[in-house]
Write a protein that holds these residues in place. Structure first.
Motif, PDB file in Angstrom:
ATOM      1  N   PRO A   1     -86.687  65.305  13.044  1.00  0.00           N
ATOM      2  CA  PRO A   1     -86.958  65.481  14.477  1.00  0.00           C
ATOM      3  C   PRO A   1     -85.904  66.359  15.161  1.00  0.00           C
ATOM      4  CG  PRO A   1     -87.218  63.176  13.878  1.00  0.00           C
ATOM      5  CD  PRO A   1     -86.634  63.882  12.682  1.00  0.00           C
ATOM      6  N   ALA A   2     -84.650  66.205  14.763  1.00  0.00           N
ATOM      7  CA  ALA A   2     -83.584  67.037  15.330  1.00  0.00           C
ATOM      8  C   ALA A   2     -83.800  68.496  14.955  1.00  0.00           C
ATOM      9  CB  ALA A   2     -82.220  66.555  14.836  1.00  0.00           C
ATOM     10  N   ALA A   3     -84.148  68.749  13.696  1.00  0.00           N
ATOM     11  CA  ALA A   3     -84.383  70.125  13.241  1.00  0.00           C
ATOM     12  C   ALA A   3     -85.540  70.761  14.008  1.00  0.00           C
ATOM     13  CB  ALA A   3     -84.671  70.134  11.743  1.00  0.00           C
ATOM     14  N   GLU A   4     -86.590  70.024  14.224  1.00  0.00           N
ATOM     15  CA  GLU A   4     -87.750  70.552  14.960  1.00  0.00           C
ATOM     16  C   GLU A   4     -87.348  70.937  16.380  1.00  0.00           C
ATOM     17  OE1 GLU A   4     -91.051  72.119  14.783  1.00  0.00           O
ATOM     18  OE2 GLU A   4     -90.338  71.291  12.901  1.00  0.00           O
ATOM     19  N   SER A   5     -86.517  70.118  17.010  1.00  0.00           N
ATOM     20  CA  SER A   5     -86.090  70.435  18.380  1.00  0.00           C
ATOM     21  C   SER A   5     -85.234  71.700  18.403  1.00  0.00           C
ATOM     22  CB  SER A   5     -85.342  69.256  19.010  1.00  0.00           C
ATOM     23  OG  SER A   5     -84.057  69.090  18.465  1.00  0.00           O
ATOM     24  N   LEU A   6     -84.451  71.927  17.342  1.00  0.00           N
ATOM     25  CA  LEU A   6     -83.626  73.137  17.285  1.00  0.00           C
ATOM     26  C   LEU A   6     -84.475  74.374  17.054  1.00  0.00           C
ATOM     27  CD1 LEU A   6     -80.508  71.988  15.288  1.00  0.00           C
ATOM     28  CD2 LEU A   6     -80.888  72.019  17.739  1.00  0.00           C
ATOM     29  N   ARG A   7     -85.481  74.251  16.224  1.00  0.00           N
ATOM     30  CA  ARG A   7     -86.382  75.387  16.009  1.00  0.00           C
ATOM     31  C   ARG A   7     -87.052  75.764  17.332  1.00  0.00           C
ATOM     32  NH1 ARG A   7     -87.555  72.073  11.357  1.00  0.00           N
ATOM     33  NH2 ARG A   7     -86.449  72.966   9.568  1.00  0.00           N
ATOM     34  N   ASP A   8     -87.445  74.759  18.089  1.00  0.00           N
ATOM     35  CA  ASP A   8     -88.047  75.009  19.402  1.00  0.00           C
ATOM     36  C   ASP A   8     -87.060  75.659  20.359  1.00  0.00           C
ATOM     37  OD1 ASP A   8     -90.387  73.867  18.459  1.00  0.00           O
ATOM     38  OD2 ASP A   8     -90.057  71.941  19.479  1.00  0.00           O
ATOM     39  N   ALA A   9     -85.759  75.400  20.166  1.00  0.00           N
ATOM     40  CA  ALA A   9     -84.713  75.960  21.030  1.00  0.00           C
ATOM     41  C   ALA A   9     -84.282  77.362  20.608  1.00  0.00           C
ATOM     42  CB  ALA A   9     -83.504  75.034  21.056  1.00  0.00           C
ATOM     43  N   GLY A  10     -84.813  77.855  19.475  1.00  0.00           N
ATOM     44  CA  GLY A  10     -84.518  79.225  19.099  1.00  0.00           C
ATOM     45  C   GLY A  10     -83.692  79.436  17.852  1.00  0.00           C
ATOM     46  N   ALA A  11     -83.370  78.370  17.115  1.00  0.00           N
ATOM     47  CA  ALA A  11     -82.578  78.541  15.898  1.00  0.00           C
ATOM     48  C   ALA A  11     -83.340  79.402  14.894  1.00  0.00           C
ATOM     49  CB  ALA A  11     -82.258  77.184  15.281  1.00  0.00           C
ATOM     50  N   GLN A  12     -82.635  80.378  14.295  1.00  0.00           N
ATOM     51  CA  GLN A  12     -83.243  81.236  13.278  1.00  0.00           C
ATOM     52  C   GLN A  12     -83.670  80.434  12.069  1.00  0.00           C
ATOM     53  OE1 GLN A  12     -80.883  84.612  12.006  1.00  0.00           O
ATOM     54  NE2 GLN A  12     -79.601  84.377  13.804  1.00  0.00           N
ATOM     55  N   ASP A  13     -82.749  79.653  11.554  1.00  0.00           N
ATOM     56  CA  ASP A  13     -82.962  78.839  10.357  1.00  0.00           C
ATOM     57  C   ASP A  13     -82.255  77.513  10.558  1.00  0.00           C
ATOM     58  OD1 ASP A  13     -84.278  80.648   8.381  1.00  0.00           O
ATOM     59  OD2 ASP A  13     -82.470  81.842   8.712  1.00  0.00           O
ATOM     60  N   VAL A  14     -82.893  76.459  10.073  1.00  0.00           N
ATOM     61  CA  VAL A  14     -82.282  75.129  10.151  1.00  0.00           C
ATOM     62  C   VAL A  14     -82.390  74.464   8.786  1.00  0.00           C
ATOM     63  CG1 VAL A  14     -82.305  72.875  11.276  1.00  0.00           C
ATOM     64  CG2 VAL A  14     -82.981  74.901  12.576  1.00  0.00           C
ATOM     65  N   MET A  15     -81.254  74.008   8.274  1.00  0.00           N
ATOM     66  CA  MET A  15     -81.198  73.248   7.027  1.00  0.00           C
ATOM     67  C   MET A  15     -80.754  71.842   7.391  1.00  0.00           C
ATOM     68  SD  MET A  15     -78.492  73.769   3.857  1.00  0.00           S
ATOM     69  CE  MET A  15     -79.113  75.346   3.343  1.00  0.00           C
ATOM     70  N   THR A  16     -81.334  70.833   6.770  1.00  0.00           N
ATOM     71  CA  THR A  16     -80.908  69.455   7.012  1.00  0.00           C
ATOM     72  C   THR A  16     -80.468  68.824   5.703  1.00  0.00           C
ATOM     73  OG1 THR A  16     -83.128  68.532   6.686  1.00  0.00           O
ATOM     74  CG2 THR A  16     -82.525  69.174   8.936  1.00  0.00           C
ATOM     75  N   ARG A  17     -79.414  68.019   5.780  1.00  0.00           N
ATOM     76  CA  ARG A  17     -78.924  67.318   4.605  1.00  0.00           C
ATOM     77  C   ARG A  17     -78.326  65.970   5.012  1.00  0.00           C
ATOM     78  NH1 ARG A  17     -81.656  70.542   2.979  1.00  0.00           N
ATOM     79  NH2 ARG A  17     -81.382  72.075   1.327  1.00  0.00           N
ATOM     80  N   VAL A  18     -78.634  64.953   4.221  1.00  0.00           N
ATOM     81  CA  VAL A  18     -77.974  63.657   4.360  1.00  0.00           C
ATOM     82  C   VAL A  18     -76.700  63.748   3.526  1.00  0.00           C
ATOM     83  CG1 VAL A  18     -78.131  61.184   3.922  1.00  0.00           C
ATOM     84  CG2 VAL A  18     -80.167  62.461   4.667  1.00  0.00           C
ATOM     85  N   VAL A  19     -75.563  63.608   4.195  1.00  0.00           N
ATOM     86  CA  VAL A  19     -74.267  63.788   3.543  1.00  0.00           C
ATOM     87  C   VAL A  19     -73.287  62.763   4.090  1.00  0.00           C
ATOM     88  CG1 VAL A  19     -72.324  65.380   3.238  1.00  0.00           C
ATOM     89  CG2 VAL A  19     -74.631  66.262   3.202  1.00  0.00           C
ATOM     90  N   ASP A  20     -72.457  62.236   3.211  1.00  0.00           N
ATOM     91  CA  ASP A  20     -71.326  61.410   3.609  1.00  0.00           C
ATOM     92  C   ASP A  20     -70.126  62.349   3.684  1.00  0.00           C
ATOM     93  OD1 ASP A  20     -69.152  59.717   3.884  1.00  0.00           O
ATOM     94  OD2 ASP A  20     -69.796  58.340   2.298  1.00  0.00           O
ATOM     95  N   VAL A  21     -69.721  62.707   4.896  1.00  0.00           N
ATOM     96  CA  VAL A  21     -68.660  63.707   5.059  1.00  0.00           C
ATOM     97  C   VAL A  21     -67.300  63.210   4.576  1.00  0.00           C
ATOM     98  CG1 VAL A  21     -69.853  64.897   6.928  1.00  0.00           C
ATOM     99  CG2 VAL A  21     -68.189  63.099   7.471  1.00  0.00           C
ATOM    100  N   SER A  22     -67.180  61.911   4.301  1.00  0.00           N
ATOM    101  CA  SER A  22     -65.915  61.400   3.772  1.00  0.00           C
ATOM    102  C   SER A  22     -65.805  61.604   2.256  1.00  0.00           C
ATOM    103  CB  SER A  22     -65.743  59.919   4.113  1.00  0.00           C
ATOM    104  OG  SER A  22     -66.660  59.117   3.378  1.00  0.00           O
TER     105      SER A  22
END
Length: 92
Positions: free
Chosen positions: A48-69
């Motif tokens: 859902p977040a990626a879709e909202s960014l595409r609607d806002a004009g993002a050229q490309d959106v990649m999504t990943r589930v990541v543990d940044v620690s």
């Protein structure tokens, strides 16, 4: 004047971007036409977040589930971002 990373040629990797401040930052970057990599440990929020960014004009959106620690997860992610987009210009 120094070059700015805040332009349509840049790639922003945004942690915690499924909601809240991370998503708000990602939306701002998308409005500049930046390519965005959304990271969160809550995978159900990412599409859902990626879709909202595409609607806002993002050229490309990649999504990943990541543990940044986890360094190994971040290293693998950066390799993927480099392969897909040429590297990371901004990490928040």
């Amino acid at each position: 004047m120094a070059d700015s990373v805040f332009n349509a040629n840049s790639v922003a990797v945004v942690t915690g971007s499924g909601a809240g401040i991370g998503l708000a930052l990602a939306r701002e970057f998308a409005s500049l036409g930046m390519r965005i990599v959304l990271l969160d440990n809550r995978g159900d929020l990412l599409e859902p977040a990626a879709e909202s960014l595409r609607d806002a004009g993002a050229q490309d959106v990649m999504t990943r589930v990541v543990d940044v620690s986890e360094a190994s997860e971040m290293e693998a992610l950066e390799a993927e971002v480099a392969d897909s987009f040429g590297g990371t210009d901004l990490l928040v």
